[in-house]
Design a protein around this motif. Structure first.
Motif, PDB file in Angstrom:
ATOM      1  N   LYS A 181       0.822  -1.215   0.000  1.00  0.00           N
ATOM      2  CA  LYS A 181       0.000   0.000   0.000  1.00  0.00           C
ATOM      3  C   LYS A 181       0.856   1.265   0.000  1.00  0.00           C
ATOM      4  O   LYS A 181       1.952   1.293   0.547  1.00  0.00           O
ATOM      5  CB  LYS A 181      -0.929   0.015   1.224  1.00  0.00           C
ATOM      6  N   SER A 248      -3.390   6.850   6.888  1.00  0.00           N
ATOM      7  CA  SER A 248      -4.125   6.496   5.672  1.00  0.00           C
ATOM      8  C   SER A 248      -3.208   5.728   4.726  1.00  0.00           C
ATOM      9  O   SER A 248      -2.148   6.229   4.337  1.00  0.00           O
ATOM     10  CB  SER A 248      -4.636   7.758   4.978  1.00  0.00           C
ATOM     11  N   PHE A 250      -3.202   3.526   0.993  1.00  0.00           N
ATOM     12  CA  PHE A 250      -3.973   3.490  -0.247  1.00  0.00           C
ATOM     13  C   PHE A 250      -3.477   2.353  -1.133  1.00  0.00           C
ATOM     14  O   PHE A 250      -2.272   2.112  -1.234  1.00  0.00           O
ATOM     15  CB  PHE A 250      -3.840   4.814  -0.999  1.00  0.00           C
ATOM     16  N   ASP A 254      -6.083   2.814  -6.724  1.00  0.00           N
ATOM     17  CA  ASP A 254      -7.133   3.615  -6.098  1.00  0.00           C
ATOM     18  C   ASP A 254      -7.216   4.987  -6.762  1.00  0.00           C
ATOM     19  O   ASP A 254      -6.195   5.590  -7.129  1.00  0.00           O
ATOM     20  CB  ASP A 254      -6.857   3.806  -4.607  1.00  0.00           C
ATOM     21  N   LEU A 256      -8.023   8.813  -6.259  1.00  0.00           N
ATOM     22  CA  LEU A 256      -8.005   9.768  -5.162  1.00  0.00           C
ATOM     23  C   LEU A 256      -8.348  11.165  -5.654  1.00  0.00           C
ATOM     24  O   LEU A 256      -8.028  11.538  -6.785  1.00  0.00           O
ATOM     25  CB  LEU A 256      -6.618   9.819  -4.506  1.00  0.00           C
ATOM     26  N   ASP A 273     -10.377   8.948  -0.935  1.00  0.00           N
ATOM     27  CA  ASP A 273     -10.194   7.726  -1.714  1.00  0.00           C
ATOM     28  C   ASP A 273     -11.572   7.232  -2.148  1.00  0.00           C
ATOM     29  O   ASP A 273     -12.316   6.661  -1.348  1.00  0.00           O
ATOM     30  CB  ASP A 273      -9.480   6.677  -0.867  1.00  0.00           C
ATOM     31  N   GLN A 279     -10.283   4.712   3.711  1.00  0.00           N
ATOM     32  CA  GLN A 279      -8.857   5.027   3.783  1.00  0.00           C
ATOM     33  C   GLN A 279      -8.575   6.518   3.604  1.00  0.00           C
ATOM     34  O   GLN A 279      -7.415   6.941   3.637  1.00  0.00           O
ATOM     35  CB  GLN A 279      -8.093   4.225   2.731  1.00  0.00           C
ATOM     36  N   SER A 280      -9.604   7.314   3.417  1.00  0.00           N
ATOM     37  CA  SER A 280      -9.423   8.755   3.237  1.00  0.00           C
ATOM     38  C   SER A 280      -8.804   9.382   4.488  1.00  0.00           C
ATOM     39  O   SER A 280      -8.899   8.831   5.595  1.00  0.00           O
ATOM     40  CB  SER A 280     -10.770   9.417   2.938  1.00  0.00           C
TER      41      SER A 280
END
Length: 554
Positions: A181, A248, A250, A254, A256, A273, A279-280
């Motif tokens: 991530k 966070s 990501f 993703d 964004l 996100d 996950q924002s």
């Protein structure tokens, strides 16, 4: 301007011995900092590294950038980008022989930038009695190109909203937050130097914070930093996101939205996100969140954090808005950090490289730019041994033809839109790269750029074999991606119908390199010291190509 830097941990004010790059302490409350003087290849590039850090000391790296211009009020302090995070090939196989490349090899960070107020930063006009505190969001802060104008301008910092790729050595002191991530952090760089008097921050405080000091905070779900961001009070926790559920993270692929906007308490950044909304995250560069300026004290031993709300410096993003102590000419910009990773056959105990660097037909004995190295065992996913120092030989992975090009063995490109300010496009832009700053002989012996005359400043740069670099990445517009028109960075991506491994394809590469980056660009700075006559000097620090219209608006 800066990917992950080597962190030194201090007990009180004095520095402990430098850690091996893959070794970190467990004492989370110990003071820690981003040390530009020692981790010198990973910091914001100042106009003259030697002036700040000493003779033959280079601080900076290769930063191909895209600058966005607008005369609309608000374009200097509020904007939104849409972004798709790039995916990598599978981690299987031998990364040195299987033809694959990964995001961490090409760029340890990319970022969106903005100039901010900092009353204790260069040119120290408040200390000199030449100006009052910075008035945020005002084009009255534009320094101009005269010595008097620059000396009387308010202190300035530069903010980078940085994104870090997954899959290699973990923070700190690596470049990844997670095996799979991405993560992101708000960085604010300031320079504690007085160009009028020739003074710098006292040595005791500089040992704790650095002359070029950094406020740093990972983006979190609740907007609360995981450690003190300001460099006087920062701890190991400030720089350790690994496994922290507040941070966070990501996924590759993703989509964004990255919104930057001034608030009552300082610049706020919100990352939404849309693929995985939980996950924002967000962060505000506020005194409440423990952001602060380092009080400029050139004499004595004082080292004081002044709690501070960091606000945008300018109202607009015209060509005249800039950070006058930086090598680049930008305010509102996107930049990729390149020119770091190179393979190493035998990483030594203290983070240097023994035996050989490179891969394939470009394998050769290791040299002086093979530092800040990590063994394959330090990686969180891809078993690659390599080094992250500035690749002054221009022969590392960033300068090979392994950038996004539609080949499934190469990563997808960073895919982002032009910014919108209040729903309105930025109507002009420029391509810019700071190659001349790196091509001075003291940094890159096979190059010999005279930044006063421009003689010997070349694009593409010369490798340590004396030949032109094999490849230099460039920006292109693309269709089929984040929006009807978006920007991608790397190589041309052909359309082939279904277009795996990602849906977008190049529509305009502006001649590729070197045509895209244009000609040498002269910038004017205060001399050091300038004295009360406010003498200036001029440098060719960049190649620059301005476009009168934005070909990828909206």
């Amino acid at each position: 301007m800066r990917p992950r830097k080597l962190i030194y941990v201090a007990a009180g004010v004095g520095l402990m011995a430098a850690l091996a790059p893959w070794s970190v302490p467990a004492a989370s409350a110990q003071h820690a900092k981003i040390d530009c003087a020692n981790a010198k290849t990973f910091c914001t590039e100042v106009l003259d590294s030697e002036q700040v850090f000493g003779n033959n000391v280079y601080v900076g790296h290769d930063e191909p950038s895209l600058l966005f211009y607008s005369n609309k009020p608000g374009s200097g302090n509020q904007m939104t980008y849409n972004l798709t995070l790039p995916a990598d090939p599978s981690a299987s196989g031998n990364p040195r022989t299987d033809g694959k490349s990964y995001n961490f090899e090409l760029h340890p960070a990319f970022w969106f930038g903005m100039a901010l107020c900092d009353d204790q930063s260069y040119p120290e006009s408040l200390y000199n009695g030449l100006a009052g505190p910075c008035t945020p969001n005002s084009d009255a802060n534009i320094p101009g190109n005269t010595g008097s104008g620059m000396a009387h301008a308010p202190g300035v910092a530069f903010m980078e909203m940085q994104f870090y790729p997954p899959g290699w050595a973990l923070w700190p002191p690596g470049v990844s937050c997670d095996p799979t991530k991405w993560c992101a952090a708000l960085n604010i760089d300031s320079l504690s130097e007085n160009p009028v008097t020739g003074q710098v921050l006292n040595s005791t405080c500089a040992a704790r914070t650095g002359l070029e000091y950094v406020n740093f905070a990972f983006i979190t779900h609740d907007g609360v930093p995981i450690g003190p961001p300001n460099p006087v009070d920062a701890t190991f926790d400030t720089f350790n996101p690994v496994g922290n559920s507040d941070v966070s993270f990501f996924n590759s692929g993703d989509q964004l939205s990255v919104a930057l906007a001034d608030t009552t308490n300082g610049l706020g950044i919100t990352i939404t996100d849309s693929t995985h909304p939980t996950q924002s995250g967000f962060m505000v560069a506020s005194a409440t969140n423990n952001f602060g300026m380092v009080q400029f004290a050139p004499t004595g031993t004082a080292c004081t954090n002044i709690p501070y709300d960091f606000h945008p410096m300018y109202s607009t993003s015209s060509e005249a808005t800039r950070v006058q102590w930086a090598a680049h000419s930008y305010n509102i910009a996107f930049s990729d950090e390149i020119g770091h990773f190179d393979f190493c056959s035998n990483v030594q105990t203290h983070g240097t490289c023994g035996q050989s660097e490179g891969l394939g037909g470009d394998t050769e004995p290791s040299d002086k730019d093979d530092n800040f190295c990590f063994p394959a065992a330090a990686s969180s996913l891809v078993a690659a041994a390599g080094c992250l120092a500035t690749n002054a030989g221009f022969d590392g992975m960033s300068y090979q033809n392994v950038w996004p090009d539609g080949n499934a063995n190469h990563p997808a490109p960073v895919d982002f839109t032009s910014p919108l300010t209040g729903g309105v496009d930025y109507n002009r832009l420029a391509f810019e790269t700071d190659l001349p700053r790196i091509e001075v002989k003291a940094v890159s012996p096979y190059n010999n750029c005279n930044r006063t005359t421009g003689t010997g400043c070349v694009n593409p740069p010369l490798t340590d074999d004396g030949a032109a670099a094999s490849f230099y990445p460039f920006y292109s517009t693309a269709a089929g991606g984040t929006s009807a028109c978006s920007w991608v960075f790397g190589n041309q991506i052909p359309f082939n119908g279904t277009n795996p491994p990602y849906p977008f394809y190049t529509t305009n590469s502006f001649g590729g390199n070197p045509a895209e980056y244009g000609s040498l660009y002269l910038s004017t700075y205060l001399a050091f010291p300038s004295g009360t006559a406010f003498h200036t000097s001029s440098r060719f620090n960049n190649f620059h190509n301005g476009l009168a219209s934005n070909p990828c608006a909206g």
